[in-house]
Design a protein around this motif. Sequence first.
Motif, PDB file in Angstrom:
ATOM      1  N   SER A 135       0.832  -1.205   0.000  1.00  0.00           N
ATOM      2  CA  SER A 135       0.000   0.000   0.000  1.00  0.00           C
ATOM      3  C   SER A 135       0.866   1.254   0.000  1.00  0.00           C
ATOM      4  O   SER A 135       0.578   2.232  -0.696  1.00  0.00           O
ATOM      5  CB  SER A 135      -0.922   0.009   1.226  1.00  0.00           C
ATOM      6  N   THR A 136       1.936   1.219   0.785  1.00  0.00           N
ATOM      7  CA  THR A 136       2.856   2.353   0.833  1.00  0.00           C
ATOM      8  C   THR A 136       3.505   2.584  -0.526  1.00  0.00           C
ATOM      9  O   THR A 136       3.596   3.720  -1.008  1.00  0.00           O
ATOM     10  CB  THR A 136       3.948   2.101   1.887  1.00  0.00           C
ATOM     11  N   ALA A 137       3.948   1.500  -1.157  1.00  0.00           N
ATOM     12  CA  ALA A 137       4.604   1.609  -2.459  1.00  0.00           C
ATOM     13  C   ALA A 137       3.651   2.144  -3.521  1.00  0.00           C
ATOM     14  O   ALA A 137       4.028   2.990  -4.348  1.00  0.00           O
ATOM     15  CB  ALA A 137       5.154   0.247  -2.876  1.00  0.00           C
ATOM     16  N   VAL A 138       2.416   1.664  -3.508  1.00  0.00           N
ATOM     17  CA  VAL A 138       1.428   2.153  -4.473  1.00  0.00           C
ATOM     18  C   VAL A 138       1.146   3.634  -4.235  1.00  0.00           C
ATOM     19  O   VAL A 138       1.000   4.416  -5.181  1.00  0.00           O
ATOM     20  CB  VAL A 138       0.125   1.330  -4.385  1.00  0.00           C
ATOM     21  N   GLY A 139       1.091   4.039  -2.969  1.00  0.00           N
ATOM     22  CA  GLY A 139       0.890   5.454  -2.664  1.00  0.00           C
ATOM     23  C   GLY A 139       2.017   6.318  -3.204  1.00  0.00           C
ATOM     24  O   GLY A 139       1.783   7.406  -3.754  1.00  0.00           O
ATOM     25  N   MET A 140       3.253   5.838  -3.058  1.00  0.00           N
ATOM     26  CA  MET A 140       4.396   6.573  -3.598  1.00  0.00           C
ATOM     27  C   MET A 140       4.312   6.668  -5.118  1.00  0.00           C
ATOM     28  O   MET A 140       4.536   7.736  -5.707  1.00  0.00           O
ATOM     29  CB  MET A 140       5.700   5.873  -3.195  1.00  0.00           C
ATOM     30  N   ALA A 141       3.995   5.533  -5.761  1.00  0.00           N
ATOM     31  CA  ALA A 141       3.892   5.519  -7.224  1.00  0.00           C
ATOM     32  C   ALA A 141       2.784   6.452  -7.700  1.00  0.00           C
ATOM     33  O   ALA A 141       2.925   7.151  -8.712  1.00  0.00           O
ATOM     34  CB  ALA A 141       3.641   4.094  -7.710  1.00  0.00           C
ATOM     35  N   HIS A 142       1.684   6.464  -6.958  1.00  0.00           N
ATOM     36  CA  HIS A 142       0.559   7.342  -7.293  1.00  0.00           C
ATOM     37  C   HIS A 142       0.996   8.805  -7.218  1.00  0.00           C
ATOM     38  O   HIS A 142       0.685   9.614  -8.107  1.00  0.00           O
ATOM     39  CB  HIS A 142      -0.590   7.075  -6.319  1.00  0.00           C
ATOM     40  N   ALA A 143       1.721   9.152  -6.167  1.00  0.00           N
ATOM     41  CA  ALA A 143       2.185  10.531  -5.994  1.00  0.00           C
ATOM     42  C   ALA A 143       3.123  10.945  -7.126  1.00  0.00           C
ATOM     43  O   ALA A 143       3.015  12.059  -7.660  1.00  0.00           O
ATOM     44  CB  ALA A 143       2.888  10.670  -4.648  1.00  0.00           C
ATOM     45  N   PHE A 144       4.037  10.053  -7.499  1.00  0.00           N
ATOM     46  CA  PHE A 144       4.958  10.375  -8.593  1.00  0.00           C
ATOM     47  C   PHE A 144       4.199  10.567  -9.909  1.00  0.00           C
ATOM     48  O   PHE A 144       4.543  11.429 -10.719  1.00  0.00           O
ATOM     49  CB  PHE A 144       6.008   9.274  -8.750  1.00  0.00           C
ATOM     50  N   LYS A 145       3.174   9.738 -10.111  1.00  0.00           N
ATOM     51  CA  LYS A 145       2.377   9.849 -11.333  1.00  0.00           C
ATOM     52  C   LYS A 145       1.668  11.198 -11.390  1.00  0.00           C
ATOM     53  O   LYS A 145       1.669  11.878 -12.426  1.00  0.00           O
ATOM     54  CB  LYS A 145       1.351   8.712 -11.380  1.00  0.00           C
ATOM     55  N   ILE A 146       1.073  11.602 -10.284  1.00  0.00           N
ATOM     56  CA  ILE A 146       0.364  12.881 -10.228  1.00  0.00           C
ATOM     57  C   ILE A 146       1.325  14.043 -10.478  1.00  0.00           C
ATOM     58  O   ILE A 146       0.993  15.015 -11.163  1.00  0.00           O
ATOM     59  CB  ILE A 146      -0.328  13.044  -8.859  1.00  0.00           C
ATOM     60  N   GLN A 147       2.542  13.919  -9.930  1.00  0.00           N
ATOM     61  CA  GLN A 147       3.532  14.986 -10.055  1.00  0.00           C
ATOM     62  C   GLN A 147       4.270  14.952 -11.395  1.00  0.00           C
ATOM     63  O   GLN A 147       5.065  15.845 -11.681  1.00  0.00           O
ATOM     64  CB  GLN A 147       4.547  14.880  -8.914  1.00  0.00           C
ATOM     65  N   GLY A 148       4.006  13.928 -12.198  1.00  0.00           N
ATOM     66  CA  GLY A 148       4.667  13.818 -13.490  1.00  0.00           C
ATOM     67  C   GLY A 148       6.134  13.456 -13.395  1.00  0.00           C
ATOM     68  O   GLY A 148       6.920  13.771 -14.300  1.00  0.00           O
ATOM     69  N   LYS A 149       6.521  12.777 -12.313  1.00  0.00           N
ATOM     70  CA  LYS A 149       7.917  12.400 -12.115  1.00  0.00           C
ATOM     71  C   LYS A 149       8.185  10.986 -12.613  1.00  0.00           C
ATOM     72  O   LYS A 149       7.276  10.167 -12.712  1.00  0.00           O
ATOM     73  CB  LYS A 149       8.288  12.518 -10.634  1.00  0.00           C
ATOM     74  N   GLU A 169      -7.089  -6.197  -0.159  1.00  0.00           N
ATOM     75  CA  GLU A 169      -7.906  -5.025  -0.472  1.00  0.00           C
ATOM     76  C   GLU A 169      -7.260  -4.179  -1.562  1.00  0.00           C
ATOM     77  O   GLU A 169      -7.940  -3.644  -2.440  1.00  0.00           O
ATOM     78  CB  GLU A 169      -8.116  -4.195   0.793  1.00  0.00           C
ATOM     79  N   LEU A 170      -5.930  -4.069  -1.511  1.00  0.00           N
ATOM     80  CA  LEU A 170      -5.256  -3.288  -2.545  1.00  0.00           C
ATOM     81  C   LEU A 170      -5.367  -3.982  -3.899  1.00  0.00           C
ATOM     82  O   LEU A 170      -5.593  -3.341  -4.919  1.00  0.00           O
ATOM     83  CB  LEU A 170      -3.794  -3.075  -2.176  1.00  0.00           C
ATOM     84  N   PHE A 171      -5.212  -5.315  -3.907  1.00  0.00           N
ATOM     85  CA  PHE A 171      -5.376  -6.050  -5.155  1.00  0.00           C
ATOM     86  C   PHE A 171      -6.788  -5.864  -5.714  1.00  0.00           C
ATOM     87  O   PHE A 171      -6.988  -5.817  -6.927  1.00  0.00           O
ATOM     88  CB  PHE A 171      -5.102  -7.538  -4.932  1.00  0.00           C
ATOM     89  N   ALA A 172      -7.775  -5.766  -4.820  1.00  0.00           N
ATOM     90  CA  ALA A 172      -9.156  -5.592  -5.259  1.00  0.00           C
ATOM     91  C   ALA A 172      -9.370  -4.238  -5.927  1.00  0.00           C
ATOM     92  O   ALA A 172     -10.355  -4.044  -6.640  1.00  0.00           O
ATOM     93  CB  ALA A 172     -10.100  -5.746  -4.074  1.00  0.00           C
ATOM     94  N   MET A 173      -8.445  -3.313  -5.713  1.00  0.00           N
ATOM     95  CA  MET A 173      -8.547  -1.975  -6.305  1.00  0.00           C
ATOM     96  C   MET A 173      -7.937  -1.912  -7.697  1.00  0.00           C
ATOM     97  O   MET A 173      -7.781  -0.834  -8.262  1.00  0.00           O
ATOM     98  CB  MET A 173      -7.833  -0.946  -5.415  1.00  0.00           C
ATOM     99  N   ARG A 174      -7.585  -3.069  -8.270  1.00  0.00           N
ATOM    100  CA  ARG A 174      -6.799  -3.052  -9.503  1.00  0.00           C
ATOM    101  C   ARG A 174      -7.448  -2.261 -10.631  1.00  0.00           C
ATOM    102  O   ARG A 174      -6.756  -1.685 -11.466  1.00  0.00           O
ATOM    103  CB  ARG A 174      -6.502  -4.476  -9.961  1.00  0.00           C
ATOM    104  N   SER A 175      -8.780  -2.211 -10.666  1.00  0.00           N
ATOM    105  CA  SER A 175      -9.432  -1.472 -11.746  1.00  0.00           C
ATOM    106  C   SER A 175      -9.206   0.029 -11.621  1.00  0.00           C
ATOM    107  O   SER A 175      -9.119   0.742 -12.618  1.00  0.00           O
ATOM    108  CB  SER A 175     -10.936  -1.764 -11.751  1.00  0.00           C
ATOM    109  N   SER A 176      -9.066   0.511 -10.375  1.00  0.00           N
ATOM    110  CA  SER A 176      -8.900   1.947 -10.171  1.00  0.00           C
ATOM    111  C   SER A 176      -7.443   2.379 -10.192  1.00  0.00           C
ATOM    112  O   SER A 176      -7.155   3.571 -10.225  1.00  0.00           O
ATOM    113  CB  SER A 176      -9.539   2.369  -8.841  1.00  0.00           C
ATOM    114  N   ILE A 177      -6.511   1.412 -10.155  1.00  0.00           N
ATOM    115  CA  ILE A 177      -5.089   1.757 -10.220  1.00  0.00           C
ATOM    116  C   ILE A 177      -4.436   1.078 -11.413  1.00  0.00           C
ATOM    117  O   ILE A 177      -3.252   0.770 -11.400  1.00  0.00           O
ATOM    118  CB  ILE A 177      -4.352   1.372  -8.921  1.00  0.00           C
ATOM    119  N   SER A 178      -5.209   0.859 -12.459  1.00  0.00           N
ATOM    120  CA  SER A 178      -4.704   0.119 -13.617  1.00  0.00           C
ATOM    121  C   SER A 178      -3.577   0.850 -14.336  1.00  0.00           C
ATOM    122  O   SER A 178      -2.853   0.252 -15.124  1.00  0.00           O
ATOM    123  CB  SER A 178      -5.847  -0.145 -14.600  1.00  0.00           C
ATOM    124  N   TRP A 179      -3.403   2.124 -14.050  1.00  0.00           N
ATOM    125  CA  TRP A 179      -2.360   2.905 -14.721  1.00  0.00           C
ATOM    126  C   TRP A 179      -1.017   2.787 -14.010  1.00  0.00           C
ATOM    127  O   TRP A 179      -0.019   3.326 -14.465  1.00  0.00           O
ATOM    128  CB  TRP A 179      -2.772   4.372 -14.785  1.00  0.00           C
TER     129      TRP A 179
END
Length: 211
Positions: A135-149, A169-179
């Motif tokens: 979950s922590t790693a996905v959060g970091m990746a999400h932040a970098f994506k938003i920031q364009g890094k 639960e994180l795996f169940a979110m795969r449709s919303s984090i498919s990017w």
Amino acid sequence: MSLKFNPGASELTAKEIATLKEMRTRCARRILLSTSLAASGHPGGSLSSLDILLVAYGLINHDSANPRMAERDRMVESIGHISPGVYSVLAENGYFSEEDFLIGFRRTGSGFPGHVESIVPGVEWDTGNLGQGLSTAVGMAHAFKIQGKKNRVFCLMGDGEQQKGQIAELFAMRSSISWITLPCLLTEINFRFAVVLKISCPSVCRSCTAA
């Protein structure tokens, strides 16, 4: 010493393999010494994850002289109790001295706690209960994506934590984090063997949860 691999190469060279073996011997020695001197710790999981850690740090963008450089990749260790292995590899890469680690491991106020924590140079986050790293790693990746890094995020997990609800639960979110494409390094400890799987979430999340 540190070792940098060519991520575009299909296999390691004979020289790289020989260097890795030398590094592994030194790191394994540190793991056994640190846990023996402290009379506590987890040498088993640390030894089984050692090869993965050494190769991972040879692939990611990092700099021991500037541990917090903005463009560094993130290595998230979800298995917090393998601190002897993580600290040994960081010492090998020049983040701190072997002596400081061996003398200070699990000593109050030393800066080398029994579970992986960000007080240690080169560590990105404070570990705790198993199952939180992804979950922590996905959060970091999400932040970098938003920031364009372009920073990359890697997550090292153990087989035992795959049954944790937070991971499911994180795996169940795969449709919303498919990017998000997040390399996950999974160690499966089976007697004396360690199996490494490279997972790109969420493409194989279905097979992970079904296993």
